[in-house]
Design an enzyme around this catalytic site. Sequence first.
Site, PDB file in Angstrom:
ATOM      1  N   GLU A   1      -6.507  -8.106  -0.776  1.00 32.14           N
ATOM      2  CA  GLU A   1      -6.913  -8.153   0.635  1.00 32.14           C
ATOM      3  C   GLU A   1      -8.379  -7.775   0.754  1.00 32.14           C
ATOM      4  OE1 GLU A   1      -4.777  -5.639   3.361  1.00 32.14           O
ATOM      5  OE2 GLU A   1      -2.844  -6.096   2.459  1.00 32.14           O
TER       6      GLU A   1
ATOM      7  N   GLU B   1       0.819  -1.219   0.000  1.00 32.67           N
ATOM      8  CA  GLU B   1       0.000   0.000   0.000  1.00 32.67           C
ATOM      9  C   GLU B   1       0.852   1.269   0.000  1.00 32.67           C
ATOM     10  OE1 GLU B   1      -2.910  -0.380   3.155  1.00 32.67           O
ATOM     11  OE2 GLU B   1      -4.201  -1.560   1.856  1.00 32.67           O
TER      12      GLU B   1
HETATM   13  C1  GAL Z   1      -4.374  -2.992   4.807  1.00 27.43           C
HETATM   14  C2  GAL Z   1      -2.909  -3.356   4.968  1.00 27.43           C
HETATM   15  C3  GAL Z   1      -2.748  -4.588   5.841  1.00 27.43           C
HETATM   16  C4  GAL Z   1      -3.579  -4.463   7.072  1.00 27.43           C
HETATM   17  C5  GAL Z   1      -5.020  -4.218   6.688  1.00 27.43           C
HETATM   18  C6  GAL Z   1      -5.956  -4.093   7.863  1.00 27.43           C
HETATM   19  O1  GAL Z   1      -4.536  -1.681   4.428  1.00 27.43           O
HETATM   20  O2  GAL Z   1      -2.309  -3.594   3.722  1.00 27.43           O
HETATM   21  O3  GAL Z   1      -1.388  -4.736   6.168  1.00 27.43           O
HETATM   22  O4  GAL Z   1      -3.094  -3.423   7.847  1.00 27.43           O
HETATM   23  O5  GAL Z   1      -5.081  -3.016   5.976  1.00 27.43           O
HETATM   24  O6  GAL Z   1      -7.247  -3.766   7.436  1.00 27.43           O
END
Ligand code: GAL
Length: 681
Positions: A317, A159
């Site tokens: 994710e 990110e």
């Molecule tokens: C994302 C990040 C992850 C984790 C996740 C939690 O933005 O890439 O490492 O922090 O959020 O929601």
Amino acid sequence: MTAPDTGNDGRLPRTGKIPYGGDYNPEQWPERVWDDDHRLFSRAGMDTLTVGVFSWSLTQPAEDAYDFGLLDRVLARAARAGRHIVLATGTAAVPPWLAKRYPEVNRTDFEGRRHRYGQRHNFCPTAPAYRRLATAMAGRLAERYAGHEALLAWHINNEYGGVCHCDLCAEAFRGWLRERHGTLDALNDAWWTAFWSHRYTDWDQIEPPSALTEHWRGPDHTAFQGITLDYQRFMTDALLGCFTAEKEAIRVHDPDTPVTTNLMGAYRPLDYHRWAPHLDFASWDNYPPPDAPPTRPALAHDLIRGLKDGAPFWLMEQTPSTTACRDVNPLRRPGELRLATWQAVAHGADAALYFQLRASLGACEKYHGAVIGHAGRADTRVFREVAALGEELAQLGDLTLGARTPARTALLFDWDSWWALEISDGPSRLVRYPDVVHTYYRAAREAGADVDVVPVTADLTRYDVVLAPVLHLIRGDLPTRLEELTRRGGTFLATFLTARCDEHDRAFPTDVPGPLAGLLGIRVDEWDARPQDVIQPVRMGESCHDARLVFEIVQPRGAEPIATYGADFYAGTPAVTRNRFGDGEAWYVATALDPSGVDDVVRRVLDRHGLVGPYAHLPAVETAGRVTPAGEHLLFLLNHAPAPAHLTAHTAATDLLTGKRYARGEPLALDPLGVAVLRPR
Ligand code: GAL
């Protein structure tokens, strides 16, 4: 920066099914737990693990010491279980020793404060020590793991985002400006520095925009939009430079494995269109705010798909249940995860991955949802839903992999316009770029049209309809390409505050809307901005809609009025116009119509091309098409309502999820939050 080494078609990891799994942090657990994890991954149908995202302080405990022992074992364990690894370079959180030894690596904020060690995403993108060490890490990893049987893809950093305002960045900015503008005369002209006595006579006089220089009341209030815009472009490129440097280091040892980084959808600070050619495939993290309508994540999916010219992307994710970073973090209700995942697939995702597979015991994400909770159980609701979904996705096999979206509608999305609009003094701070874009996107999607969300440089010849909401800046040959679209029979739609300025945010020395005035057949001399609670009634045929925020006063110059304002001194003047141009039409919406008004306009536009879908009367039922590499047209039906939806099959089809066959005209019921994937027969 190096030249992009991939075409824009995308190069996706090769798999035989939709990769399913997610971020896995075994380094937080004793190794005996890993066996439990793998046993549970098998039960959940998980075949893909993203590892190493935050392990730099383990893989390099000191500047001259590398230790890949643990990672070796993680990869070996995964290989033994037949799972794929998405290997992260881990450079998004610098280790404490690095920040201590090279303090210039810590970021300097907008107020000019040099930060000390802490958190993550905490590196200055231009600090040579960071670049050198991050690149070395990427190179070492590639040297060690290229060709590893478990390796499926590279995941650089995490990110990318944020901004740095340190002196190193200031110097790099000056270099970037020389390259962009060539001469100080050109820069002075672009930034309009005759205003407020800003004429620069030496590159060294240039200060990056910040609270200490051009800004007041935060990052959106700048005295010189041109300077601030260039800094946003520069920061995009500086962070991209970190990515490409790591990618090159990987390529020295591994010429083939696809490389990506996890993006964040419609993320304002970075112009992802500048990144797109450098990604082998696009991937992103989907965390919609709890109250977001389903068209918000859909818009982000389509935007990310648009980065690689419509090629599928990866959902890198999403949470299986709850986030932790918000003030209040609601659970995903039963069925919501399944629906959100199928929505991603419907929009072009070729992978479905989670953050995270096993919950941390400590630190700020200990309450973040995970497939496996702290107690390591499989008999939880979340685990059961995840496992059921894994099974269901596996049913599709490789059918959807590589499938494209057959959109005939394009929505132009432009970071320059987003930035320019939201740092503009006047006409109104209440106009938010993503909100207006979403209103038009939602209208088209709810009418049943597939939509490609594309940059202004995209090839428009494949579209019938092009939507340009608040496209504030116009550059290049876009006006000509829009005229071509319209001349050959297509429909173009623009809104208020479109085509106001050139790429440097200088107003055009012509009538508004600048280079689109001829195509739209209008002239705008005045615009009235009002507070949120001032409503203008807008009459459109038999219906009346509310409009707010900005009311442009349009003088038709060939266009015909479609709707008119109902109040104030401009009552009776056009609020919506249509200009016939060649065989097509160019529409202009001069105000922020409420959603029903936008629906009204957008449906008329789509209708002209037969693009209103068969289920457009059911706004809670989302439809999305994908065409498989074998040429089969799949139609995804997604019921976003907590109540059943009753449809009539528009064609003879089989639902791939249930095997149920429908004749044309037969009733088709979707459960609350239900999904069907129709394959025509
Ligand atoms: C994302 C990040 C992850 C984790 C996740 C939690 O933005 O890439 O490492 O922090 O959020 O929601």
